[in-house]
Design an enzyme around this catalytic site. Sequence first.
Site, PDB file in Angstrom:
ATOM      1  CG  HIS A  30      -5.756   1.925   5.176  1.00 50.69           C
ATOM      2  ND1 HIS A  30      -5.305   2.874   6.072  1.00 50.69           N
ATOM      3  CD2 HIS A  30      -4.739   1.062   4.998  1.00 50.69           C
ATOM      4  CE1 HIS A  30      -4.047   2.584   6.399  1.00 50.69           C
ATOM      5  NE2 HIS A  30      -3.686   1.487   5.761  1.00 50.69           N
ATOM      6  CD  GLU A  77      -3.496  -2.569   7.480  1.00 53.41           C
ATOM      7  OE1 GLU A  77      -2.363  -2.749   7.038  1.00 53.41           O
ATOM      8  OE2 GLU A  77      -4.185  -1.582   7.207  1.00 53.41           O
ATOM      9  N   GLY A 110       2.417   2.306  10.658  1.00 57.96           N
ATOM     10  CA  GLY A 110       3.328   3.425  10.459  1.00 57.96           C
ATOM     11  C   GLY A 110       4.029   3.882  11.716  1.00 57.96           C
ATOM     12  CB  SER A 119       5.340  -1.661  12.006  1.00 58.52           C
ATOM     13  OG  SER A 119       4.894  -0.327  12.196  1.00 58.52           O
ATOM     14  CD  GLU A 174      -2.926   5.613   6.569  1.00 60.44           C
ATOM     15  OE1 GLU A 174      -2.975   5.676   5.335  1.00 60.44           O
ATOM     16  OE2 GLU A 174      -1.945   5.139   7.181  1.00 60.44           O
ATOM     17  CG  ASN A 226      -1.695   1.252   1.403  1.00 59.65           C
ATOM     18  OD1 ASN A 226      -1.826   2.023   0.449  1.00 59.65           O
ATOM     19  ND2 ASN A 226      -2.237   1.473   2.592  1.00 59.65           N
ATOM     20  CE  LYS A 242       0.250   3.548   4.719  1.00 56.89           C
ATOM     21  NZ  LYS A 242       0.122   3.732   6.146  1.00 56.89           N
TER      22      LYS A 242
HETATM   23  C1  PEP Z   1      -0.700   0.146   6.009  1.00 59.13           C
HETATM   24  O1  PEP Z   1      -0.693   1.259   5.541  1.00 59.13           O
HETATM   25  O2  PEP Z   1      -1.660  -0.583   5.767  1.00 59.13           O
HETATM   26  C2  PEP Z   1       0.425  -0.282   6.848  1.00 59.13           C
HETATM   27  C3  PEP Z   1       0.362  -1.441   7.421  1.00 59.13           C
HETATM   28  O3  PEP Z   1       1.481   0.594   6.966  1.00 59.13           O
HETATM   29  P1  PEP Z   1       2.914   0.279   7.655  1.00 59.13           P
HETATM   30  O4  PEP Z   1       3.396  -1.026   7.064  1.00 59.13           O
HETATM   31  O5  PEP Z   1       3.773   1.431   7.270  1.00 59.13           O
HETATM   32  O6  PEP Z   1       2.683   0.156   9.116  1.00 59.13           O
END
Ligand code: PEP
Length: 255
Positions: free
Chosen positions: A98, A170, A176, A216, A100, A10, A12
Site C-alpha cells: 500500500h 491506486e 484519501g 476516493s 502508505e 481497507n 487502515k
Molecule cells: C486506500 O486506502 O487504499 C484508499 C483507496 O483509500 P480512500 O478510499 O480513502 O481513498
Amino acid sequence: MNRKPIFAANWKMNKGPSETEDFAKGFLPNVEHKTFPCDIVIAPPFVSLAKASEMFGNVSSVALAVQNCSQFDAGAYTGEISGLMLKEFFVHYVILGHSERRAIYGETDEFINAKVLKARELNLRPIFCIGETLEEREGGKLEEVLRRQVSVGLAGLEEKGLGDTVIAYEPVWAIGTGVTASAAQAQEAHAFVRSLIAEQFGADAAAKVRIQYGGSVKPGNAAELMACPDIDGALIGGAALEPSSFLGIIENGTA
Ligand code: PEP
C-alpha cells in the site's frame, strides 16, 4: 473475459474490536445468506481480526484480509505478524505494498516482492498495490513507475501465483483526498497495467488477473469507474468505514 469484481475495505488504523463488532452488526443483515456477483473483503487492523473472524467467519459472502504481513514465518522480528499466524483467523487476502507503507514506512519494491512471494507460499492471496504520486504523473513518469512496481513487485511469481493475486491500482494523489481519477484516467492506467502483466506473464494471465481501482471511491462514483472494461472492483478506505457506504459502492458497482 469474465472477471469477478472484488470490493475490499481497507480500514487502515481504524476500528478496534468493539467498533468492528458494531460495523458487523450493521453490515451482516445485508450480506448474510446472500450471494453477490462479486467478492467482498474486509481488512481490519490485526487486533480486530479475532472479532472479525467471530462475526464473519461463517458468512460465505465475506472474506477477511490483513493490511500487511511479514516476509518471514517466525522468529526475532519484533512487532511483526507472520502469514502462518494469520491462518488461524480465516484470513484469505493480504494487502501488500500500500502506498502508505511505501511512503511512511519506506517499503521498497524488493521488500514488497519478498512479502508477495511469502504470501503465495502460504496460500494467502496478495492484494498488491501500485500507483504513482502526483509529481510522478505530472513529470511524465506514470508508465515508468508502474512498470518498475509491477516487474519488481511480482518478480518470481508463477502464473498460478499471479492468478490468485489481485492488483490494486491506486494513484497516490487520489487516496484519501476526495479527488478520484476520472474513469478515463483510471481505465488508461488499468489497461497499461494489464499490458505489463501480458509482457511478464502472458496474454492469458493478463486477461484473467483482477485489477481493482482505489482512490476516493464512493457510492456516487462506483458505477462509472466499474463500467470501465479493465476495472475489476475497488479497494476502498474512507468510504468502507460505514456499512451503508461500503454496501452502496458494492451495489452501485455491480448493478
Ligand atoms: C486506500 O486506502 O487504499 C484508499 C483507496 O483509500 P480512500 O478510499 O480513502 O481513498
